[in-house]
Write a protein that holds these residues in place. Structure first.
Motif, PDB file in Angstrom:
ATOM      1  N   PHE A 110       0.891  -1.165   0.000  1.00 40.61           N
ATOM      2  CA  PHE A 110       0.000   0.000   0.000  1.00 40.61           C
ATOM      3  C   PHE A 110       0.924   1.209   0.000  1.00 40.61           C
ATOM      4  CE2 PHE A 110      -2.072  -3.338   2.720  1.00 40.61           C
ATOM      5  CZ  PHE A 110      -2.799  -3.891   1.676  1.00 40.61           C
ATOM      6  N   LYS A 111       1.236   1.679  -1.222  1.00 40.54           N
ATOM      7  CA  LYS A 111       2.389   2.568  -1.380  1.00 40.54           C
ATOM      8  C   LYS A 111       1.996   3.988  -1.762  1.00 40.54           C
ATOM      9  CE  LYS A 111       6.454   3.122  -4.245  1.00 40.54           C
ATOM     10  NZ  LYS A 111       6.830   4.218  -3.395  1.00 40.54           N
ATOM     11  N   LEU A 112       2.581   4.912  -1.053  1.00 37.11           N
ATOM     12  CA  LEU A 112       2.398   6.327  -1.368  1.00 37.11           C
ATOM     13  C   LEU A 112       3.278   6.659  -2.564  1.00 37.11           C
ATOM     14  CD1 LEU A 112       1.085   8.959  -0.189  1.00 37.11           C
ATOM     15  CD2 LEU A 112       3.262   9.351   0.960  1.00 37.11           C
ATOM     16  N   THR A 113       2.692   7.227  -3.642  1.00 36.70           N
ATOM     17  CA  THR A 113       3.514   7.573  -4.802  1.00 36.70           C
ATOM     18  C   THR A 113       3.676   9.081  -4.949  1.00 36.70           C
ATOM     19  OG1 THR A 113       1.542   7.335  -6.174  1.00 36.70           O
ATOM     20  CG2 THR A 113       3.040   5.463  -6.105  1.00 36.70           C
ATOM     21  N   LYS A 114       2.768   9.852  -4.348  1.00 40.40           N
ATOM     22  CA  LYS A 114       2.860  11.311  -4.407  1.00 40.40           C
ATOM     23  C   LYS A 114       2.183  11.890  -3.180  1.00 40.40           C
ATOM     24  CE  LYS A 114       1.871  14.485  -7.976  1.00 40.40           C
ATOM     25  NZ  LYS A 114       1.162  14.683  -9.231  1.00 40.40           N
ATOM     26  N   CYS A 115       2.734  12.972  -2.666  1.00 41.72           N
ATOM     27  CA  CYS A 115       2.144  13.523  -1.443  1.00 41.72           C
ATOM     28  C   CYS A 115       2.350  15.033  -1.397  1.00 41.72           C
ATOM     29  CB  CYS A 115       2.827  12.865  -0.237  1.00 41.72           C
ATOM     30  SG  CYS A 115       2.231  13.494   1.335  1.00 41.72           S
ATOM     31  N   GLU A 116       1.283  15.773  -1.359  1.00 42.67           N
ATOM     32  CA  GLU A 116       1.365  17.233  -1.193  1.00 42.67           C
ATOM     33  C   GLU A 116       0.691  17.595   0.104  1.00 42.67           C
ATOM     34  OE1 GLU A 116      -0.457  19.503  -4.292  1.00 42.67           O
ATOM     35  OE2 GLU A 116       0.677  18.435  -5.831  1.00 42.67           O
ATOM     36  N   LEU A 117       1.474  18.148   1.038  1.00 47.09           N
ATOM     37  CA  LEU A 117       0.922  18.521   2.344  1.00 47.09           C
ATOM     38  C   LEU A 117       0.502  19.988   2.335  1.00 47.09           C
ATOM     39  CD1 LEU A 117       3.628  16.877   4.645  1.00 47.09           C
ATOM     40  CD2 LEU A 117       1.420  15.920   3.949  1.00 47.09           C
ATOM     41  N   SER A 172      -4.361  17.194   2.700  1.00 45.44           N
ATOM     42  CA  SER A 172      -3.248  16.644   1.911  1.00 45.44           C
ATOM     43  C   SER A 172      -3.813  16.027   0.635  1.00 45.44           C
ATOM     44  CB  SER A 172      -2.504  15.544   2.684  1.00 45.44           C
ATOM     45  OG  SER A 172      -1.993  16.050   3.887  1.00 45.44           O
ATOM     46  N   ASP A 173      -3.045  16.111  -0.432  1.00 41.94           N
ATOM     47  CA  ASP A 173      -3.414  15.434  -1.673  1.00 41.94           C
ATOM     48  C   ASP A 173      -2.415  14.310  -1.887  1.00 41.94           C
ATOM     49  OD1 ASP A 173      -5.631  16.975  -2.411  1.00 41.94           O
ATOM     50  OD2 ASP A 173      -4.302  18.573  -3.133  1.00 41.94           O
ATOM     51  N   ALA A 186      -6.319  10.826  -3.960  1.00 42.15           N
ATOM     52  CA  ALA A 186      -7.309  11.189  -2.947  1.00 42.15           C
ATOM     53  C   ALA A 186      -6.924  12.500  -2.292  1.00 42.15           C
ATOM     54  CB  ALA A 186      -7.412  10.096  -1.884  1.00 42.15           C
ATOM     55  N   ARG A 187      -7.932  13.219  -1.850  1.00 40.66           N
ATOM     56  CA  ARG A 187      -7.704  14.382  -0.994  1.00 40.66           C
ATOM     57  C   ARG A 187      -8.110  13.982   0.417  1.00 40.66           C
ATOM     58  NH1 ARG A 187      -8.812  20.557  -2.342  1.00 40.66           N
ATOM     59  NH2 ARG A 187      -6.916  20.014  -3.473  1.00 40.66           N
ATOM     60  N   ILE A 188      -7.214  14.205   1.384  1.00 45.00           N
ATOM     61  CA  ILE A 188      -7.487  13.862   2.784  1.00 45.00           C
ATOM     62  C   ILE A 188      -7.845  15.156   3.516  1.00 45.00           C
ATOM     63  CG2 ILE A 188      -6.554  12.786   4.870  1.00 45.00           C
ATOM     64  CD1 ILE A 188      -4.384  11.512   3.026  1.00 45.00           C
ATOM     65  N   GLY A 189      -9.028  15.209   4.074  1.00 48.66           N
ATOM     66  CA  GLY A 189      -9.533  16.452   4.660  1.00 48.66           C
ATOM     67  C   GLY A 189      -8.880  16.871   5.962  1.00 48.66           C
ATOM     68  N   ALA A 190      -8.051  16.020   6.554  1.00 52.32           N
ATOM     69  CA  ALA A 190      -7.348  16.383   7.788  1.00 52.32           C
ATOM     70  C   ALA A 190      -5.854  16.455   7.464  1.00 52.32           C
ATOM     71  CB  ALA A 190      -7.602  15.348   8.873  1.00 52.32           C
ATOM     72  N   PRO A 191      -5.153  17.499   7.937  1.00 51.16           N
ATOM     73  CA  PRO A 191      -3.767  17.693   7.522  1.00 51.16           C
ATOM     74  C   PRO A 191      -2.765  16.823   8.287  1.00 51.16           C
ATOM     75  CG  PRO A 191      -4.410  19.427   9.024  1.00 51.16           C
ATOM     76  CD  PRO A 191      -5.625  18.557   8.845  1.00 51.16           C
ATOM     77  N   GLY A 192      -1.535  16.820   7.792  1.00 48.35           N
ATOM     78  CA  GLY A 192      -0.422  16.197   8.520  1.00 48.35           C
ATOM     79  C   GLY A 192       0.120  14.958   7.815  1.00 48.35           C
ATOM     80  N   ARG A 193       1.462  14.861   7.872  1.00 53.45           N
ATOM     81  CA  ARG A 193       2.128  13.708   7.266  1.00 53.45           C
ATOM     82  C   ARG A 193       1.708  12.424   7.975  1.00 53.45           C
ATOM     83  NH1 ARG A 193       3.634  10.055   5.292  1.00 53.45           N
ATOM     84  NH2 ARG A 193       5.466   9.502   4.064  1.00 53.45           N
ATOM     85  N   HIS A 194       1.516  12.514   9.294  1.00 53.13           N
ATOM     86  CA  HIS A 194       1.106  11.322  10.044  1.00 53.13           C
ATOM     87  C   HIS A 194      -0.275  10.855   9.622  1.00 53.13           C
ATOM     88  CE1 HIS A 194      -0.632  14.689  12.239  1.00 53.13           C
ATOM     89  NE2 HIS A 194      -1.474  13.851  12.797  1.00 53.13           N
TER      90      HIS A 194
END
Ligand SMILES: Nc1ncnc2c1ncn2[C@@H]1O[C@H](COP(=O)(O)OP(=O)(O)OP(=O)(O)O)[C@@H](O)[C@H]1O
Ligand SMILES: [Mg+2]
Length: 484
Positions: free
Chosen positions: A257-264, A269-270, A282-290
């Protein structure tokens, strides 16, 4: 009223002795008379400080449908005006009911453990799986020897998915709990120094978390943090426990289950990810790398339980950070409209808990949040509890973390934080006080428009009071967790 249990099933599951005419059934289960709903069964559990048997009258007043009490306590309870089921031991009866709930359930079951992020991951699973079926999940952090059986016993017989948080302070705590839960998927979010006071080192913590593999259903899967230093140890332990399917989540090239791109961003986060061969964004409605890391585990588990990943991914946009776990408040400062001090105060409420790992996550969150005008990034940090002999060293080590971020103003409170106050270099403006109460006036007086303030400590140190003090002094500009 829909019935959670018929009285007949309740009595049979617990091997109880009914006294008086029983109702048709119960609509819920309570162990606390203050939150009991009419029609609930009240289980008189004996806790560390209180004994539920002292609250049976309050439970009857609140509308308890049935009382579950211990045989030995019965004589001292006097005449009770509610139906009673008498059992040998109330906690054991709750466990038996939990086991019966698991036996009758057809749900796909997910268990979550780890040093940080259990509740966050559990709540994210509850949220996304609700888009594809009926979900039951642990309330709050009900993850211990009474929380887990209570959550099981509360599981309706018709849910499609159930999510359990399982925690521990000591070795041998998770094993009996997971054997009741019998999950199809077990997630370990991460291993870090939490409750280290009871362990010699992080490997010992990982080994205690690995007990979760011993309760997996045959054919079940372990979902592990591929970026965590103890992945290999956990992987080995999962295989040793007979788990055939072990999957990693994270940035690592070998993660399933691999992250290929991450914009914080400050408020979301996108991400792009490859989830078991399925590419998605996906867009994650709560922020943070964790949060991104937790979401990878959520997506992996969702796929393993057969949920429609497209619907799950869409639901991620509505995730929001919870009170005490990154919830944001945008507050009006009376001086907030001048040209040198434009903008509101942004408060990030991380007051629910703290350990070295979650301190890292929260400082990153603070660092990613923009200030306005001459606003500052301010960290308000209280003691991290239960770190035993390692405590002073781990508190002092936060100095490197702070120096590496854009935070130059720090308020510290609690006896353990003295070690950090002494370790911080002179160019970090530091105010140290012995506790939350003492820190409150200093903090309130220091805040300026445009500041971003992050408040974090272990719950026992009571920094939630500081959050309340800010909310009391500065009116909300908006109460949502998102910046507008
Ligand atoms: N994957 C993660 N890695 C590091 N820190 C995290 C992670 N997820 C959440 N956190 C941090 O930990 C804090 C607590 O999160 P959460 O309540 O989900 O943990 P928990 O494991 O349920 O804790 P508890 O043992 O108290 O039940 C969050 O506010 C956040 O700062
Ligand atoms: Mg929790």
């Amino acid at each position: 009223m829909s019935l959670l249990w018929t009285s007949e099933a309740l009595v049979a599951a617990m091997d109880g002795r009914p006294l008086g005419p029983m109702p048709e059934g119960i609509s819920g289960i309570s162990i606390d008379s203050r939150s009991l709903q009419p029609g609930d069964a009240f289980f008189a559990i004996k806790g560390e400080a209180m004994d539920g048997h002292d609250f049976v009258t309050a439970a009857i007043k609140a509308g308890a449908g049935v009382l579950v009490v211990a045989e030995g306590k019965l004589p001292s309870l006097g005449r009770l005006t509610a139906p009673i089921i008498v059992v040998e031991d109330v906690l054991v009866a709750l466990e038996k009911l939990g086991v019966a709930a698991r036996t009758r359930s057809q749900a796909k079951i997910i268990a979550v453990t780890g040093s940080a992020g259990k509740t966050t991951t559990k709540e994210a699973l509850r949220h996304v799986l609700s888009a594809v079926g009926k979900v039951h999940a642990s309330a709050q952090s009900f993850n211990n020897h009474w929380g887990v059986p209570l959550t099981l016993a509360r599981m309706p017989d018709d849910c499609d998915y159930a999510v359990f948080e399982i925690g521990m302070n000591h070795p041998d705590e998770i094993r009996p709990l997971v054997k009741m839960v019998r999950p199809h998927v077990a997630i370990v979010t991460m291993i870090a120094a939490a409750h280290l006071g009871f362990f010699r080192n992080l490997d010992e913590i990982a080994k205690a978390k690995a007990e979760i593999f011993e309760g997996l259903e045959p054919g079940g899967a372990a979902v592990l943090n591929r970026d965590d230093a103890r992945f290999k140890l956990l992987d080995k332990m999962a295989h040793a426990a007979g788990v055939e399917h072990v999957y990693g989540f994270g940035e690592n090239a070998r993660a399933t289950f691999k992250l290929t791109k991450c914009e914080l961003h400050a408020d979301h986060s996108d991400i792009a990810a490859r989830i078991g061969g399925h590419d998605m964004i996906a867009r994650i409605g709560a922020p943070g790398r964790h949060m991104v890391q937790n979401v990878l585990a959520v997506l992996g588990a969702a796929q393993l339980v057969g949920a429609d990943l497209d619907k799950v991914a869409l639901a991620l946009v509505d995730l929001s950070a919870e009170r005490g776990r990154g919830k944001r408040h945008v507050l009006r400062h009376p001086g907030g409209s001048t040209s040198s001090h434009p903008g509101p105060i942004t408060l990030i409420d991380e007051s629910y808990n703290a350990n070295p790992a979650s301190m890292g996550a929260a400082m990153a969150l603070l660092n990613a949040t923009p200030v306005t005008g001459e606003g500052r990034r301010i960290a308000v940090l209280g003691d991290m509890l239960e770190l035993g002999d390692h405590s002073a060293k781990l508190h002092a080590a936060l100095a490197d973390l702070i120096v590496g971020t854009g935070t130059r103003t720090v308020f510290l409170g609690g006896p353990e934080m003295r070690a950090l106050a002494e370790a911080l270099p002179g160019d970090i403006k530091t105010e140290y006080r012995s506790g939350a109460e003492e820190l409150k006036p200093v903090l309130l007086a220091a805040l300026k428009p445009g500041d971003v303030v992050m408040i974090k400590s272990s719950k026992g140190i009571g920094f939630a009071k500081l959050v309340d003090a800010l909310l009391g002094k500065f009116p909300a500009e908006t109460t949502t967790s998102k910046l507008t």
